[in-house]
Design an enzyme around this catalytic site. Structure first.
Site, PDB file in Angstrom:
ATOM      1  N   LYS A  13      13.565   6.406  -1.608  1.00 31.76           N
ATOM      2  CA  LYS A  13      12.297   7.123  -1.800  1.00 31.76           C
ATOM      3  C   LYS A  13      12.444   8.614  -1.505  1.00 31.76           C
ATOM      4  O   LYS A  13      11.869   9.447  -2.201  1.00 31.76           O
ATOM      5  CB  LYS A  13      11.178   6.514  -0.937  1.00 31.76           C
ATOM      6  N   LYS A  30      13.161  -4.632  -9.570  1.00 30.86           N
ATOM      7  CA  LYS A  30      12.088  -5.496  -9.062  1.00 30.86           C
ATOM      8  C   LYS A  30      10.740  -5.030  -9.605  1.00 30.86           C
ATOM      9  O   LYS A  30      10.547  -3.823  -9.842  1.00 30.86           O
ATOM     10  CB  LYS A  30      12.096  -5.522  -7.531  1.00 30.86           C
ATOM     11  N   LYS A  54       4.829  -1.744  -7.445  1.00 31.03           N
ATOM     12  CA  LYS A  54       3.580  -1.010  -7.644  1.00 31.03           C
ATOM     13  C   LYS A  54       3.858   0.411  -8.112  1.00 31.03           C
ATOM     14  O   LYS A  54       3.015   1.051  -8.700  1.00 31.03           O
ATOM     15  CB  LYS A  54       2.780  -0.967  -6.326  1.00 31.03           C
TER      16      LYS A  54
HETATM   17  P1  TYM Z   1       4.584  -4.077  -0.112  1.00 32.47           P
HETATM   18  O1  TYM Z   1       3.166  -3.681   0.000  1.00 32.47           O
HETATM   19  O2  TYM Z   1       5.492  -3.232  -0.933  1.00 32.47           O
HETATM   20  O3  TYM Z   1       4.674  -5.536  -0.695  1.00 32.47           O
HETATM   21  C1  TYM Z   1       3.919  -6.597  -0.146  1.00 32.47           C
HETATM   22  C2  TYM Z   1       4.772  -7.857  -0.102  1.00 32.47           C
HETATM   23  O4  TYM Z   1       5.199  -8.210  -1.429  1.00 32.47           O
HETATM   24  C3  TYM Z   1       6.606  -8.380  -1.447  1.00 32.47           C
HETATM   25  N1  TYM Z   1       7.126  -7.957  -2.766  1.00 32.47           N
HETATM   26  C4  TYM Z   1       7.817  -8.737  -3.606  1.00 32.47           C
HETATM   27  N2  TYM Z   1       8.235 -10.021  -3.507  1.00 32.47           N
HETATM   28  C5  TYM Z   1       8.911 -10.533  -4.562  1.00 32.47           C
HETATM   29  N3  TYM Z   1       9.195  -9.818  -5.698  1.00 32.47           N
HETATM   30  C6  TYM Z   1       8.796  -8.527  -5.825  1.00 32.47           C
HETATM   31  N4  TYM Z   1       9.057  -7.842  -6.934  1.00 32.47           N
HETATM   32  C7  TYM Z   1       8.067  -7.940  -4.749  1.00 32.47           C
HETATM   33  N5  TYM Z   1       7.537  -6.711  -4.555  1.00 32.47           N
HETATM   34  C8  TYM Z   1       6.955  -6.744  -3.329  1.00 32.47           C
HETATM   35  C9  TYM Z   1       7.135  -7.473  -0.338  1.00 32.47           C
HETATM   36  O5  TYM Z   1       8.413  -7.846   0.071  1.00 32.47           O
HETATM   37  C10 TYM Z   1       6.058  -7.666   0.724  1.00 32.47           C
HETATM   38  O6  TYM Z   1       6.305  -8.855   1.447  1.00 32.47           O
HETATM   39  N6  TYM Z   1       6.627  -2.631   4.206  1.00 32.47           N
HETATM   40  C11 TYM Z   1       5.830  -3.661   3.579  1.00 32.47           C
HETATM   41  C12 TYM Z   1       4.456  -3.806   4.187  1.00 32.47           C
HETATM   42  C13 TYM Z   1       4.459  -4.039   5.661  1.00 32.47           C
HETATM   43  C14 TYM Z   1       4.867  -5.222   6.342  1.00 32.47           C
HETATM   44  C15 TYM Z   1       4.645  -4.980   7.718  1.00 32.47           C
HETATM   45  C16 TYM Z   1       5.385  -6.451   5.892  1.00 32.47           C
HETATM   46  C17 TYM Z   1       4.015  -3.168   6.612  1.00 32.47           C
HETATM   47  N7  TYM Z   1       4.135  -3.733   7.842  1.00 32.47           N
HETATM   48  C18 TYM Z   1       4.961  -5.943   8.684  1.00 32.47           C
HETATM   49  C19 TYM Z   1       5.689  -7.411   6.868  1.00 32.47           C
HETATM   50  C20 TYM Z   1       5.484  -7.162   8.236  1.00 32.47           C
HETATM   51  C21 TYM Z   1       5.675  -3.307   2.120  1.00 32.47           C
HETATM   52  O7  TYM Z   1       5.866  -2.200   1.710  1.00 32.47           O
HETATM   53  O8  TYM Z   1       5.199  -4.308   1.339  1.00 32.47           O
END
Ligand code: TYM
Length: 342
Positions: free
Chosen positions: A123, A206, A209
């Site tokens: 990023k 992948k 968003k």
């Molecule tokens: P975020 O908001 O990008 O995504 C939310 C969840 O969706 C999963 N994910 C996917 N799983 C499968 N295939 C994909 N293409 C895909 N894209 C996203 C992510 O792995 C996530 O589980 N850093 C985290 C948010 C966060 C968090 C936490 C997660 C903040 N604090 C504490 C767990 C525990 C994030 O950016 O997720």
């Protein structure tokens, strides 16, 4: 028969996960990799599931947009099946203890270790030096605080979060070694079958968003007809065979994965069913299976957002429950590291 003594209630395993409100809608990867795991797990665990609005802040969103996306994200989590009677559903910024623990953990995180986080490297390379803020750098430490503050033992996430989970485990182990047993070392809960759902237009990447084009991203709040079109124009390959082969047929393999996830059927079963059929048949089958599940979720989410007060009530209740747990951990941690009690 003599009465059996009632067994002492055993504490359920604590599970936590958050989702960032960085788009108007969550996508199929978020649903399969995360939301659906939350819903499946919630019956057998003490689940804490939240909206990571503080994390989203590092993208510097417009205030009104961030607020709206936070509500939309929470609504989709509930619409996907999270039950506020079973799980604690909350907004991260409602619990100040997350940022309090972050500062303590920041002080015990090496600069080198934080610099090695691949999401930070990717990023920050995209944004450029001058547009990279400290929030992006310490993002994984805030994530570690999210997890450790609830003393979670399992964290359901997609594959892309594995490295952040490793950092969290490392911080927990280091803290425990120095200050005594404080945090359980959390295990990632990542399912190989759905941990990495790929973009329909660019099956090497992948689903995300922040994809450059929305054409390959299937959104939960999208009109089902539009999502069906996206599946219809999904990139496959020049061959004709419907076979699971991620290296040579990433597009077809991704569609098979998605179909397997929504029908509960195995990949070999699906390969047998589609033997001799055309890619078009597979695309229609995937679109139908996905829409069967997503259409009612979309309706529930839109209804919750339109109604308004119910969502606010759920989030207020969730904040109260989450705050009690998080504050107790911060008090314990402050004491252990030597901050003077008030
Ligand atoms: P975020 O908001 O990008 O995504 C939310 C969840 O969706 C999963 N994910 C996917 N799983 C499968 N295939 C994909 N293409 C895909 N894209 C996203 C992510 O792995 C996530 O589980 N850093 C985290 C948010 C966060 C968090 C936490 C997660 C903040 N604090 C504490 C767990 C525990 C994030 O950016 O997720």
């Amino acid at each position: 028969m003599p009465d059996q003594p009632t067994p002492a209630p055993t504490a359920l395993p604590r599970v936590l996960s958050l989702v960032q409100p960085t788009a108007d809608s969550l996508h199929l990867g978020n649903y399969l990799g995360a939301l659906r795991q939350f819903v499946d797990l919630q019956h057998s665990v003490d689940g804490f599931f939240g909206v990571a609005d503080l994390h989203a802040l590092n993208e510097l969103p417009e205030p009104a947009v961030l607020r709206e996306r936070t509500r939309r994200t929470a609504a989709q989590m509930i619409a996907a099946g999270l039950d506020p009677e079973k799980s604690t559903i909350f907004v991260q910024s409602h619990i100040p203890a997350h940022t309090q623990l972050t500062w303590v953990l920041d002080c015990y995180t090496g600069f080198g270790q934080a610099s090695r986080m691949t999401q930070f490297k990717d990023k920050s390379a995209k944004r450029g030096f001058d547009s990279t803020n400290l929030g992006l750098f310490t993002y994984p430490v805030l994530m570690a605080a999210d997890i450790l503050i609830y003393k979670a033992t399992r964290v359901p996430v997609g594959e892309d979060q594995r490295q952040h989970l490793e950092l969290t485990r490392d911080l927990a182990e280091r803290f425990n070694a120095r200050f005594g047993e404080t945090f359980p070392v959390p295990e990632p809960h990542i399912l190989a079958s759905v941990g990495k759902i790929q973009d329909l237009q660019n099956p090497e990447a992948k689903m995300s968003k922040s994809a450059t084009s929305p054409a390959g991203v299937v959104e939960l709040l999208e009109d089902p007809k539009k999502n069906a079109k996206k599946f219809k124009s999904a990139v496959t390959d020049s061959g004709t065979e419907i076979r699971f082969d991620e290296e040579n047929k990433p597009g077809v393999s991704n569609l098979l994965r998605i179909l397997a996830a929504f029908t509960g059927r195995s990949i070999p079963e699906l390969e047998a069913e589609f033997a001799g059929k055309m890619y078009g048949h597979l695309k229609v089958a995937v679109a139908d299976a996905v829409n069967d599940t997503l259409a009612p979720i979309r309706e529930r989410a839109l209804a919750l957002l339109a109604e308004g007060t119910e969502l606010d009530r759920i989030l207020a209740e969730g904040a109260e429950k989450a705050e009690a747990v998080a504050q107790a951990t911060v008090r314990e941690v402050y004491d252990r590291v030597g901050l003077l009690a008030r």
